[in-house]
Enzyme design. Structure first.
Site, PDB file in Angstrom:
ATOM      1  CE  LYS A 200      35.850  47.072  41.330  1.00 26.10           C
ATOM      2  NZ  LYS A 200      36.779  45.950  41.095  1.00 26.10           N
ATOM      3  N   GLY A 351      39.671  42.725  47.027  1.00 28.46           N
ATOM      4  CA  GLY A 351      40.843  43.582  47.144  1.00 28.46           C
ATOM      5  C   GLY A 351      40.635  44.635  48.212  1.00 28.46           C
ATOM      6  N   GLY A 375      34.742  40.101  43.470  1.00 27.88           N
ATOM      7  CA  GLY A 375      33.788  39.626  42.470  1.00 27.88           C
ATOM      8  C   GLY A 375      34.024  38.156  42.150  1.00 27.88           C
TER       9      GLY A 375
HETATM   10  C1  3PG Z   1      39.120  43.475  41.494  1.00 25.93           C
HETATM   11  O1  3PG Z   1      39.736  44.329  42.123  1.00 25.93           O
HETATM   12  O2  3PG Z   1      37.941  43.191  41.775  1.00 25.93           O
HETATM   13  C2  3PG Z   1      39.809  42.700  40.409  1.00 25.93           C
HETATM   14  O3  3PG Z   1      41.138  43.102  40.277  1.00 25.93           O
HETATM   15  C3  3PG Z   1      39.048  42.824  39.102  1.00 25.93           C
HETATM   16  O4  3PG Z   1      38.972  44.157  38.718  1.00 25.93           O
HETATM   17  P1  3PG Z   1      37.722  44.662  37.831  1.00 25.93           P
HETATM   18  O5  3PG Z   1      36.515  44.578  38.731  1.00 25.93           O
HETATM   19  O6  3PG Z   1      38.054  46.061  37.406  1.00 25.93           O
HETATM   20  O7  3PG Z   1      37.606  43.711  36.653  1.00 25.93           O
HETATM   21 MG    MG Z   2      38.273  45.420  43.690  1.00 23.55          MG
END
Ligand code: 3PG
Ligand code: MG
Length: 394
Positions: A200, A351, A375
């Site tokens: 991400k 996670g 995050g």
């Molecule tokens: C994560 O896995 O980082 C959290 O559950 C938040 O999910 P998101 O990044 O889709 O808001």
């Molecule tokens: Mg995550």
């Protein structure tokens, strides 16, 4: 001061718990149930105190409409197994089925709502839209409990707008997370080494600005490395690259002290994200045009481990590669191993990162703290205000 569930009466009351049950799935199989387990202490306490518990969460990013691939049904089943009691799963969020299930729930019972992100209002940027959805979530509720630490950096209806509308308290997970992560915002033992990876990238990239001024060294792996390699003028082949980040990466490299940001010097590349794809180790400046980097290479892993070995404090968010596939797990394993071998205060966040250490067989107590939030922990350690925590303080 934030109230906790120990400060409020719950017996017979209808309590809405916002958890983060966003677990990694493999089809409809739960690949890692760490976040479900992390939510048990709060849920079990509320149940044993005779609350009528509604649990809600998001799962993945379904894009604001129902998509059964992201249903919380498997999570409800797993939660029921772990709690040893029936979890009612009506299959909607604020609709008639949910209302009926909530109305029928006895004290000590538990209802799980369907994925909050099946409604576009949950993540809407429009305050009115979120507020209207929050009103509907809160209608049957006497008390809100914030326990989804991993989502508290999101200004979403269930995280931010609901607690503004009713009596609210923090659950045990949020309490524990805040207590542990606070140690990284105070005086820390140096050198402070931050390890960043994961997929991400867009979400986490602006953390570099503040980390450059806080951390002594930042080790970068995973997809996070590619904008930096590209900024150095290297070709990244078919690697996951967010081209929009390359300019920012260039600026961060200029801002950082020499050697403060460490990039992989070698990578494991393959033609596809597959365990049986032909793969090899190449230098970071020799990624073939038709191949993608799927893990940091052995030389980088050894360099990163050495840097971790000298640290006084280490924060790690984001796997170094596609650890779910065994051929691309060694980089992530090397970072985890070096952290557990070090005498530093170690924090692992996220996670996927939590799932990675468990999948690779590292016990959680080998680290100083394993955060359920990636995050969220990254924002917290920068000293940012998390919307979900701010809403509890009002
Ligand atoms: C994560 O896995 O980082 C959290 O559950 C938040 O999910 P998101 O990044 O889709 O808001
Ligand atoms: Mg995550």
């Amino acid at each position: 001061m934030i109230k906790t569930i120990d400060d409020v009466a719950v017996e017979g009351r209808c309590v809405l718990v916002r958890a983060d049950l966003n677990v990694p799935l493999d089809g409809d199989r739960i690949a890692d149930d760490g976040r479900i387990r992390a939510s048990l202490p709060t849920l079990a306490a509320l149940i044993s105190r005779g609350a009528r518990v509604i649990v809600c969460s998001h799962l993945g990013r379904p894009g604001g409409r129902p998509d059964l691939r992201y249903s919380l049904a498997p999570v409800a089943a797993r939660l029921g197994e772990l709690l040893g009691q029936e979890v009612s799963f009506p299959g909607d969020i604020v609709g008639p089925q949910a209302h009926a299930a909530i109305g029928a729930m006895p004290p000590g019972g538990l209802v799980m709502l369907e994925n909050l992100r099946f409604d576009e209002a949950e993540t809407s940027k429009d305050d009115m839209a979120r507020g209207y959805f929050a009103d509907r979530l809160v209608a049957p509720v006497d008390l809100y409990v914030a326990d989804g630490f991993g989502a508290m950096h999101r200004k979403h209806a269930s995280v931010y707008d609901v607690p503004l509308r009713c009596v609210s308290a923090a659950g045990y997970l949020v309490q524990a997370e805040v207590a542990a992560l606070r140690q990284l915002t105070a005086d820390i033992e140096r050198p402070y080494v931050v390890v960043l990876g994961g997929a991400k990238v867009a979400d986490k990239f602006d953390a570099f600005g503040s980390l450059i001024s806080r951390a002594d060294r930042i080790l970068v792996g995973g997809a996070m490395a590619f904008p930096f390699l590209a900024a150095r003028g290297l070709k990244t082949g078919t690697s996951l690259l967010e081209a929009s980040q390359v300019d920012a990466a260039t600026r961060y490299l200029e801002q950082a002290a020499p050697g403060q940001i460490e990039l992989p010097s070698d990578l494991v590349v393959a033609t596809a994200i597959a365990a049986d794809a032909p793969r090899r180790v190449v230098a970071a400046d020799a990624i073939p045009a038709d191949q993608m980097g799927l893990d940091i290479g052995p030389e980088s892993a050894a360099r990163f481990a050495a840097a971790i070995g000298t640290a006084g404090t280490i924060f790690w968010n984001g796997p170094m590669g596609v650890f779910e596939l065994a051929p691309y797990a060694p980089g992530t394993r090397a970072v985890a191993q070096a952290m557990t071998d070090s005498g530093a205060f170690t924090v692992v966040g996220g996670g996927d990162t939590g799932a990675a250490i468990r999948a690779l067989g590292f016990p959680g107590d080998a680290f100083g703290h394993v955060s359920t939030g990636g995050g969220a922990s990254l924002e917290f350690i920068q000293g940012k205000t998390l919307p979900g925590l701010a809403a509890l303080e009002t």
